[in-house]
Design a protein around this motif. Structure first.
Motif, PDB file in Angstrom:
ATOM      1  N   SER A 186     -18.766   9.767 -38.610  1.00  0.00           N
ATOM      2  CA  SER A 186     -19.057   8.753 -37.598  1.00  0.00           C
ATOM      3  C   SER A 186     -19.533   9.397 -36.297  1.00  0.00           C
ATOM      4  N   PHE A 187     -20.707   8.940 -35.838  1.00  0.00           N
ATOM      5  CA  PHE A 187     -21.291   9.417 -34.591  1.00  0.00           C
ATOM      6  C   PHE A 187     -21.246   8.271 -33.578  1.00  0.00           C
ATOM      7  N   TYR A 188     -20.642   8.509 -32.422  1.00  0.00           N
ATOM      8  CA  TYR A 188     -20.578   7.517 -31.342  1.00  0.00           C
ATOM      9  C   TYR A 188     -21.127   8.171 -30.075  1.00  0.00           C
ATOM     10  N   ARG A 243     -23.253   9.084 -43.279  1.00  0.00           N
ATOM     11  CA  ARG A 243     -23.277   9.298 -41.831  1.00  0.00           C
ATOM     12  C   ARG A 243     -23.610   7.983 -41.130  1.00  0.00           C
ATOM     13  N   ILE A 244     -22.725   7.541 -40.246  1.00  0.00           N
ATOM     14  CA  ILE A 244     -22.859   6.255 -39.543  1.00  0.00           C
ATOM     15  C   ILE A 244     -22.967   6.525 -38.044  1.00  0.00           C
ATOM     16  N   LEU A 245     -23.906   5.876 -37.374  1.00  0.00           N
ATOM     17  CA  LEU A 245     -24.153   6.130 -35.952  1.00  0.00           C
ATOM     18  C   LEU A 245     -24.101   4.841 -35.142  1.00  0.00           C
ATOM     19  N   ALA A 266     -13.325   1.640 -38.345  1.00  0.00           N
ATOM     20  CA  ALA A 266     -14.300   2.188 -39.293  1.00  0.00           C
ATOM     21  C   ALA A 266     -14.345   3.712 -39.231  1.00  0.00           C
ATOM     22  N   SER A 267     -14.070   4.277 -38.050  1.00  0.00           N
ATOM     23  CA  SER A 267     -14.128   5.734 -37.899  1.00  0.00           C
ATOM     24  C   SER A 267     -13.058   6.445 -38.711  1.00  0.00           C
TER      25      SER A 267
END
Length: 442
Positions: free
Chosen positions: A40-42, A6-8, A32-33
């Motif tokens: 991916s959290f934006y 999980r990437i934020l 990257a998403s």
């Protein structure tokens, strides 16, 4: 099956995006998403924007522009979590939970706060003149942004590493007090972030007033490109593309073949005017489809609002269950549930002192001795490696009774410099805490 990583990423809503934002942040993040094995959290960090911007219209306008920009640049809200920070009430609630365990001494060392204090001191002002609690508490809010979604990785520049370390510290303190509830995030250092030059050759930045707006109309784009500073070499005279701001901009958007062709043309004497025309055609061709999507989105703010509301519902599906667990963990729960839990609370293991190790922006490794109640007792000197810091911690655990404090020299252990006592801390309290480690070892 391996669980996804999980990437934020947070996006501050305090301005209009420019080419530098696109090349340095938006384009690589959108790419990257699309990577498999990731979630991916934006989010649009509009709470953060309030620290610097007190113009409501500007905050709202910037939120609209930035949301439209990311969507126009290819971010797919169906495949990522795309939401507005202020639509997630769990974030400010978690901010308060973390505030209640965050060490003030650590917040005092936050780079932004220290810079404001240093600037005030240099001007002979009160140290906290003009410093808001929002600026001071910024690291806690940022930690809540990350921890509310159990993010594993947070892409940041080197100037933001401290904030990730602080988020880890707050999470560790919370877990120490209430049990393993929060995931400790890791910083992903963006070493290769593209930094584009502005019109004057300095880094493209709103503070320098040298930017090229990402979706400037063609006529404005052409005019801005024509104003890029170049040297005085005449048409036919060989140029040095490797030291040309114009060529750096060209290369950031060109294919390898196009860049090689422009490099050779400049070496062969291509006029700056012709090079600027080529840059305009390249940029306009690259940006035109996104500009068209952006303008269509800006004309329909209700559609963007609907996208953000859908993103908030998707994000809250992750945050709400976590905050429900955290509320119960800290004791904010129905009285019937609290009564059922009481016997467990009585036999819970007493809190213990601990050592916290971290790396500062100077590249050196430090540690703190933290009391069982969360107070920082000792702040170490910097060490060249984590091994050196760890060896001294091991000695303190085994030989803590021999610790000596001198007003001029600080804390020493058999000739080794340890560090300093925090304000209001007595040596006896430190030795008592170290004795707990010796008892555990026995």
């Amino acid at each position: 099956m391996t669980a996804p990583v999980r990437i934020l990423t947070g996006i501050t809503t305090s301005g209009t995006p420019h080419l530098g934002n696109y090349a340095g942040a938006i384009r690589p993040a959108v790419a990257a998403s699309r990577q498999p094995g990731t979630e991916s959290f934006y989010f649009l960090a509009d709470y953060h924007a309030l620290i610097k911007v007190q113009d409501p219209a500007r905050v709202q306008r910037s939120t609209l522009e930035i949301a439209a920009t990311w969507l126009a640049c290819g971010l797919d809200p169906d495949k990522v979590w795309f939401y507005r920070q202020s639509d997630i009430p769990e974030i400010p609630e978690l901010t308060w939970f973390l505030t209640c365990v965050a060490g003030k001494g650590l917040l005092n060392r936050a780079h932004a706060y220290k810079a404001a204090v240093d600037a005030n001191t240099a001007q002979g002002e009160d140290a906290d003149a003009g410093v808001t609690a929002g600026l001071y508490m910024y690291p806690v809010l940022m930690a809540a942004d990350i921890l509310a979604f159990k993010a594993h990785k947070v892409p940041v520049g080197r100037d933001q590493i401290q904030h990730i370390e602080m988020a880890r510290d707050f999470a560790a303190r919370f877990n120490h007090t209430y049990g393993e509830q929060l995931v400790l995030p890791e910083a992903v250092i963006e070493e290769q972030v593209a930094t584009l030059p502005g019109l004057d050759g300095r880094k493209m930045s709103k503070s320098y007033d040298n930017t090229i707006p990402l979706f400037a109309p063609p006529a404005q784009l052409k005019k801005l490109i024509a104003s890029i500073v170049t040297d005085s070499r005449a048409p036919g005279e060989a140029k040095d593309p490797d030291n040309s701001h114009l060529f750096t901009l060209y290369r950031a958007f060109a294919t390898e073949a196009q860049a090689a062709e422009m490099h050779a043309a400049l070496r062969g004497g291509l006029a700056w005017g012709e090079a600027k025309q080529a840059l305009f055609e390249l940029l306009d061709g690259h940006l035109a489809p996104m500009r068209e999507r952006y303008e269509a989105l800006m004309a329909k703010p209700a559609e963007i609002e609907a996208t953000l509301q859908a993103g908030a519902a998707k994000a809250r599906a992750t945050a709400t269950p976590l905050l429900r667990e955290l509320r119960a963990a800290v004791g904010l729960r129905p009285l019937t549930a609290a009564m059922a839990e009481m016997p467990k609370a009585k036999v819970a293991k007493a809190a213990q002192p601990s050592f916290k190790q971290y790396r500062e922006s100077d590249g050196r490794f430090y540690f703190k001795l933290v009391h069982a109640d969360g107070r920082v007792l000792v702040q170490s000197e910097g060490h060249a490696s984590p091994k050196d810091a760890g060896q001294l911690i091991a000695r303190l655990k085994a030989e803590g009774a021999a610790l000596v404090h001198e007003a001029e020299k600080g804390l020493h252990l058999a000739g080794a410099v340890v560090g300093r006592l925090e304000d209001g801390i007595e040596l006896a309290e430190v030795i008592d805490s170290l004795a707990a480690f010796a008892e555990d070892a026995a």
